[in-house]
Design a protein around this motif. Structure first.
Motif, PDB file in Angstrom:
ATOM      1  N   ALA A   1     -10.334  -1.646   0.313  1.00  0.00           N
ATOM      2  CA  ALA A   1      -9.432  -2.363  -0.574  1.00  0.00           C
ATOM      3  C   ALA A   1      -9.969  -3.774  -0.782  1.00  0.00           C
ATOM      4  N   VAL A   2     -10.107  -4.181  -2.045  1.00  0.00           N
ATOM      5  CA  VAL A   2     -10.521  -5.535  -2.398  1.00  0.00           C
ATOM      6  C   VAL A   2      -9.276  -6.270  -2.872  1.00  0.00           C
ATOM      7  N   ILE A   3      -8.901  -7.319  -2.154  1.00  0.00           N
ATOM      8  CA  ILE A   3      -7.625  -7.995  -2.368  1.00  0.00           C
ATOM      9  C   ILE A   3      -7.876  -9.449  -2.714  1.00  0.00           C
TER      10      ILE A   3
ATOM     11  N   LEU B   1       0.856  -1.182   0.000  1.00  0.00           N
ATOM     12  CA  LEU B   1       0.000   0.000   0.000  1.00  0.00           C
ATOM     13  C   LEU B   1       0.891   1.230   0.000  1.00  0.00           C
ATOM     14  N   PRO B   2       0.412   2.360  -0.513  1.00  0.00           N
ATOM     15  CA  PRO B   2       1.229   3.568  -0.530  1.00  0.00           C
ATOM     16  C   PRO B   2       1.632   4.016   0.869  1.00  0.00           C
TER      17      PRO B   2
ATOM     18  N   VAL C   1      -3.137   3.440   6.174  1.00  0.00           N
ATOM     19  CA  VAL C   1      -3.399   2.687   7.395  1.00  0.00           C
ATOM     20  C   VAL C   1      -4.497   1.668   7.102  1.00  0.00           C
ATOM     21  N   PRO C   2      -4.141   0.402   6.919  1.00  0.00           N
ATOM     22  CA  PRO C   2      -5.168  -0.632   6.736  1.00  0.00           C
ATOM     23  C   PRO C   2      -5.809  -0.975   8.066  1.00  0.00           C
TER      24      PRO C   2
ATOM     25  N   SER D   1     -10.455  -4.710   3.344  1.00  0.00           N
ATOM     26  CA  SER D   1      -9.919  -3.911   4.443  1.00  0.00           C
ATOM     27  C   SER D   1     -10.277  -2.451   4.195  1.00  0.00           C
ATOM     28  N   LEU D   2     -10.799  -1.784   5.213  1.00  0.00           N
ATOM     29  CA  LEU D   2     -11.058  -0.353   5.121  1.00  0.00           C
ATOM     30  C   LEU D   2      -9.739   0.367   5.384  1.00  0.00           C
ATOM     31  N   VAL D   3      -9.253   1.109   4.388  1.00  0.00           N
ATOM     32  CA  VAL D   3      -7.921   1.710   4.420  1.00  0.00           C
ATOM     33  C   VAL D   3      -8.046   3.223   4.432  1.00  0.00           C
ATOM     34  N   TYR D   4      -7.252   3.862   5.279  1.00  0.00           N
ATOM     35  CA  TYR D   4      -7.151   5.328   5.266  1.00  0.00           C
ATOM     36  C   TYR D   4      -5.921   5.729   4.478  1.00  0.00           C
TER      37      TYR D   4
END
Length: 454
Positions: free
Chosen positions: A423-425, A391-392, A396-397, A410-413
């Motif tokens: 994020a769909v992984i 992630l960049p 913050v995942p 995962s809801l990422v900031y």
């Protein structure tokens, strides 16, 4: 409110929720998988002060529920603060009023009221409601169509006075518990064989304490009761908060409590050297033993580290580890194998693996020394290999949610954009990063736990 180290973009994860709204279209970056249909729910602290006065602990911040519905290659999202009766009263007064985990309460409320329920730990879809869960109170029901708050529920008188924020499923059945506070402390046990819960037993506790999580197999429920004692007399006398009256007493050791579902009254209990853990990974049975994967810490210092995270400058995290215990009930013995010394927490596994042996677990991996944002990573128990999701910087995942098709959410900031996305992984290819990002147009504070519903 202002937080320490505002020059670190990722610290925006600890600002108050800037905007509440019902379902709105989310911008899809990348391509949503064709087989991804359902709703992701997340819950976590989202208001870190009231009346200009910061809370004293992360666990006291008022909760919000985020929902993201995915269908036909499109996504829509909603987020709202849980409007508990306590929060409504405090908003009207524009000040903190009630005691809670670390709050003392104002005036007579310091002694004569039940603690405030911030509804800020987890979420559970059930029977047409979305339940926002806390540790020491009843669930707060929300309308899934709007996320507006309906109010406290005891599920028709079937649960209470408390209901844990960590339900677990095994063998097709959902289980949960609640710690009963009073003249005698105990654990109430619940199962959901159908839509409604039923009490299946009660386990006495030798001293007032906290129990955050448990784990289940199709035949047993397992609790690890760490040597954290609640100094109840001081608490009732108004001498400090619940948090400040939690004492680490390692001389008592950690009690292992195993409840057979076929006869819940025949509990097996024994004590092992002291450790503390917030979360379990999974549990199953093999060769006459119960195997438990969990995330232990040496002591209770993690409580202060988590509690002050939104308010203080970044600090090195207390070290944890990924451990596997084998419980021999006949011998009343636990043997432990440490599978990884890497510090991590917030574990998640594929729903189909609950209660049976798994190989892959998703965790947030921490840099103990630098106090940097966590890394979302897949841990493979057999090879003991960690596989990170790239992630960049300043991202913050949050805790992963693994859906039945194997996709990981995962809801990422994103601190650089000051906005959050789901994020769909691809669970089989974490190194490829997200195949899709579902963007909100604003930030969402770090959520603790979540659920997926179809």
């Amino acid at each position: 409110m202002m937080h320490a180290q505002e020059n670190l973009p990722w610290r925006g994860i600890f600002r108050d929720l800037p905007r509440e709204h019902g379902y709105e279209p989310l911008r899809v970056e990348g391509r949503l998988p064709d087989d991804l249909h359902g709703a992701l729910y997340r819950c976590g602290p989202a208001r870190f002060s009231i009346g200009g006065e910061p809370y004293l602990h992360w666990f006291d911040a008022d909760g919000a529920v985020t929902a993201v519905r995915v269908n036909g290659g499109r996504a829509e999202g909603a987020v709202r603060t849980v409007e508990t009766r306590w929060l409504k009263k405090e908003r009207g007064a524009n000040q903190q009023l009630y005691r809670s985990y670390a709050q003392l309460g104002k005036g007579w409320r310091r002694w004569l009221t039940l603690p405030k329920n911030p509804a800020n730990i987890s979420v559970m879809p059930l029977n047409g409601d979305v339940l926002a869960l806390w540790e020491a109170g009843l669930p707060i029901a929300l309308d899934p169509a709007t996320l507006t708050t309906r109010g406290e529920t005891d599920l028709g008188g079937r649960i209470g006075p408390t209901f844990s924020a960590h339900p677990h499923r095994a063998g097709g059945t959902l289980f949960n518990f609640g710690v009963r506070y009073g003249a005698k402390f105990s654990i109430d046990l619940y199962s959901f064989d159908g839509k409604d819960p039923k009490r299946i037993g009660s386990v006495p506790l030798p001293r007032p304490t906290i129990i955050h999580d448990f784990i289940a197999t199709p035949r047993h429920l397992v609790f690890f009761s760490a040597p954290v004692r609640l100094r109840l007399g001081r608490l009732l006398a108004g001498m400090g908060s619940f948090d400040s009256n939690l004492a680490w007493e390692p001389e008592h050791g950690t009690e292992i409590i195993v409840v057979p579902l076929a006869s819940p009254e025949n509990v097996t209990r024994f004590t092992v050297p002291p450790f503390f853990q917030w979360h379990f990974v999974n549990s199953w049975e093999e060769s006459g033993a119960i195997v438990v994967d969990y995330i232990p810490y040496d002591d209770f210092t993690t409580n202060d580290w988590f509690g002050r995270a939104p308010f203080d400058a970044p600090r090195p995290s207390p070290p944890s580890r990924y451990a596997r215990a084998r419980l021999d009930l006949a011998a009343k013995r636990m043997s432990v194998e440490v599978l990884s010394e890497v510090s991590a927490d917030f574990p998640a596994i594929h729903a189909n693996d609950a209660g049976s042996e798994h190989d892959q677990a998703w965790l947030l991996r921490y840099d103990e020394a630098a106090g940097l944002p966590p890394t979302l990573s897949r841990f493979e128990a057999k090879s003991r290999k960690w596989r990170d999701v790239p992630l960049p910087a300043d991202s913050v995942p949050s805790e992963a949610v693994v859906v039945p098709q194997g996709w990981v959410l995962s809801l990422v900031y994103d601190g650089a954009r000051d906005a959050s996305y789901v994020a769909v992984i691809d669970g089989a290819r974490p190194e490829d990063g997200p195949v899709a990002r579902l963007w909100f147009d604003h930030a969402i504070p770090f959520p603790f736990h979540g659920a997926w519903a179809v």
